[in-house]
Write a protein that holds these residues in place. Structure first.
Motif, short mmCIF file in Angstrom:
data_model
loop_
_atom_site.label_atom_id
_atom_site.label_comp_id
_atom_site.label_asym_id
_atom_site.label_seq_id
_atom_site.Cartn_x
_atom_site.Cartn_y
_atom_site.Cartn_z
N TYR A 16 39.89 38.11 51.04
CA TYR A 16 38.84 38.26 50.04
C TYR A 16 37.95 37.04 49.88
N VAL A 17 38.43 35.87 50.22
CA VAL A 17 37.69 34.66 49.87
C VAL A 17 36.30 34.60 50.50
N PRO A 18 36.07 35.08 51.74
CA PRO A 18 34.69 35.04 52.26
C PRO A 18 33.73 35.90 51.45
N ILE A 19 34.21 37.04 50.94
CA ILE A 19 33.36 37.92 50.13
C ILE A 19 33.01 37.22 48.83
N CYS A 20 34.01 36.58 48.23
CA CYS A 20 33.78 35.82 47.00
C CYS A 20 32.75 34.72 47.24
N LEU A 21 32.92 33.97 48.33
CA LEU A 21 32.00 32.86 48.61
C LEU A 21 30.58 33.36 48.89
N ASP A 22 30.45 34.48 49.59
CA ASP A 22 29.13 35.06 49.81
C ASP A 22 28.46 35.40 48.48
N TYR A 115 26.70 22.01 34.59
CA TYR A 115 27.36 23.23 34.13
C TYR A 115 28.43 23.62 35.14
N CYS A 116 29.46 24.32 34.68
CA CYS A 116 30.55 24.66 35.58
C CYS A 116 31.18 25.99 35.20
N THR A 117 31.95 26.51 36.13
CA THR A 117 32.73 27.71 35.90
C THR A 117 33.76 27.81 37.02
N PHE A 118 34.59 28.84 36.96
CA PHE A 118 35.44 29.15 38.10
C PHE A 118 35.52 30.66 38.26
N ILE A 119 35.81 31.08 39.47
CA ILE A 119 35.99 32.50 39.75
C ILE A 119 37.18 32.65 40.67
N ALA A 120 38.02 33.64 40.39
CA ALA A 120 39.15 33.93 41.26
C ALA A 120 38.64 34.36 42.62
N SER A 121 39.36 34.00 43.67
CA SER A 121 38.86 34.19 45.03
C SER A 121 38.88 35.63 45.50
N ASP A 122 39.42 36.56 44.72
CA ASP A 122 39.34 37.98 45.06
C ASP A 122 38.30 38.71 44.22
N ASP A 123 37.57 37.97 43.37
CA ASP A 123 36.51 38.55 42.55
C ASP A 123 35.15 38.20 43.14
N THR A 124 34.10 38.83 42.61
CA THR A 124 32.75 38.55 43.09
C THR A 124 31.78 38.51 41.92
N LEU A 125 30.71 37.75 42.12
CA LEU A 125 29.63 37.66 41.15
C LEU A 125 28.47 38.54 41.59
N ASP A 153 38.55 48.30 42.51
CA ASP A 153 39.81 48.39 43.23
C ASP A 153 39.76 47.54 44.50
N ASP A 154 40.80 47.64 45.31
CA ASP A 154 40.90 46.81 46.51
C ASP A 154 39.72 46.99 47.45
N SER A 155 39.17 48.19 47.50
CA SER A 155 38.06 48.47 48.40
C SER A 155 36.71 48.15 47.77
N GLY A 156 36.71 47.71 46.53
CA GLY A 156 35.47 47.35 45.86
C GLY A 156 34.84 48.46 45.05
N ARG A 157 35.49 49.63 44.97
CA ARG A 157 34.94 50.73 44.17
C ARG A 157 35.15 50.47 42.69
N ILE A 158 34.14 50.83 41.91
CA ILE A 158 34.19 50.57 40.46
C ILE A 158 35.13 51.56 39.78
N LEU A 159 36.07 51.03 39.04
CA LEU A 159 37.00 51.85 38.27
C LEU A 159 36.54 52.04 36.84
N ARG A 160 35.99 50.98 36.26
CA ARG A 160 35.49 51.09 34.88
C ARG A 160 34.65 49.87 34.54
N ARG A 161 33.86 50.00 33.50
CA ARG A 161 33.10 48.90 32.94
C ARG A 161 33.96 48.26 31.85
N PHE A 162 33.99 46.95 31.81
CA PHE A 162 34.72 46.22 30.78
C PHE A 162 33.68 45.47 29.96
N SER A 163 33.36 46.02 28.78
CA SER A 163 32.36 45.41 27.90
C SER A 163 33.06 44.58 26.85
#
Length: 267
Positions: A16-22, A115-125, A153-163
């Protein structure tokens, strides 16, 4: 333009990390420093990061740009896949796994952005995440901005919105921890309140509660700006793994109780 430093702690996430970095590299914000902390991964993470770093300088892509009547063919224009201006990648390797808190602190101590932040390497912005969060900080004279997200999910399909709720201390910290997944904040907050507690599992919950109790100004951006990945129906990696779940839950519950006591004493 003020620099943003984004820390990416990673442990055995080579898939997942290359997708996150992209997703960070192709942000529409102009000046971003990316700091990857490989926390002693035993999979192919080191090699994956080496390939990614090499690709930044070497890979090219093309598009159909001109129809040549003489040859009756379409010519292609070539350009670097990764534009380098306004981007810097730093990679730090831990030889052994030290845990999320240590990885975050190692990355933040190497950060140079205002400014700073962090993101888990299996997540994306999403592409406008940093711009939207930075603008909210600027417009509201805030220290910490956070947004909504999609759960995928693992394949990137949206399961739900988290507001998430609009900010109040009670909404963000006294019901549960509801502010800190997709976020951007002033790095000076760490100078005022310290760094992540490496002994506990809900490091971000504890850290941002300290920011809030110390007078940090928070603002909510009511837009989806990140995709948060769960695996096999659960977010069961790292601090959320089955081995860590009981400690994570108990420490998180203790932080909610702490927040409620603090709010009651400041009512």
């Amino acid at each position: 333009m003020k620099k943003i430093s984004i820390v990416v702690p990673t442990y055995n996430q080579s898939k997942y990390v290359p997708i996150c970095l992209d997703s960070i590299w192709f942000q529409d914000y102009a000046d971003i420093e990316i700091i990857v902390v490989n926390d002693g991964s035993s999979d192919a993470t080191r090699e994956t990061l080496e390939r990614y770093s090499a690709a930044l300088c070497m890979e090219q892509v093309s598009y159909a740009c001109y129809y040549n009547e003489d040859s009756d063919g379409v010519e292609r224009c070539y350009h670097p896949r990764y534009a380098g201006e306004g981007r810097e990648l730093k990679i730090i390797h831990h030889e052994e796994n030290k845990g999320m808190g240590a990885a975050l602190n190692r990355g933040l101590l190497a950060a140079t952005g205002e400014y700073c932040t962090f993101i888990a390497s299996d997540d994306t912005l999403l592409p406008s995440a940093m711009t939207e969060l930075f603008n909210a900080l600027d417009e509201h004279d805030a220290d910490f901005a956070y947004s909504n997200m999609h759960i995928v999910d693992d394949s990137g399909r949206i399961l739900r919105r988290f507001s998430l709720p609009d900010y109040s201390f009670e909404n963000a910290f006294c019901h549960w921890y509801l502010c800190g997944v997709c976020k951007l904040y002033c790095r000076s907050l760490h100078e005022r309140f310290g760094y992540y507690d490496e002994k506990i599992k809900p490091q971000d919950h504890d850290m941002y509660l300290r920011f809030a109790m110390g007078g940090g100004r928070f603002v909510h951006v009511p837009k989806v700006l990140a995709n948060v990945r769960i695996h096999d129906g659960e977010r069961n990696v790292h601090n959320h793994s089955p081995a860590n779940w009981n400690q994570l839950y108990e420490e998180s519950a203790a932080l909610v109780k702490k927040a409620r006591r603090w709010l009651k004493s400041h009512a």
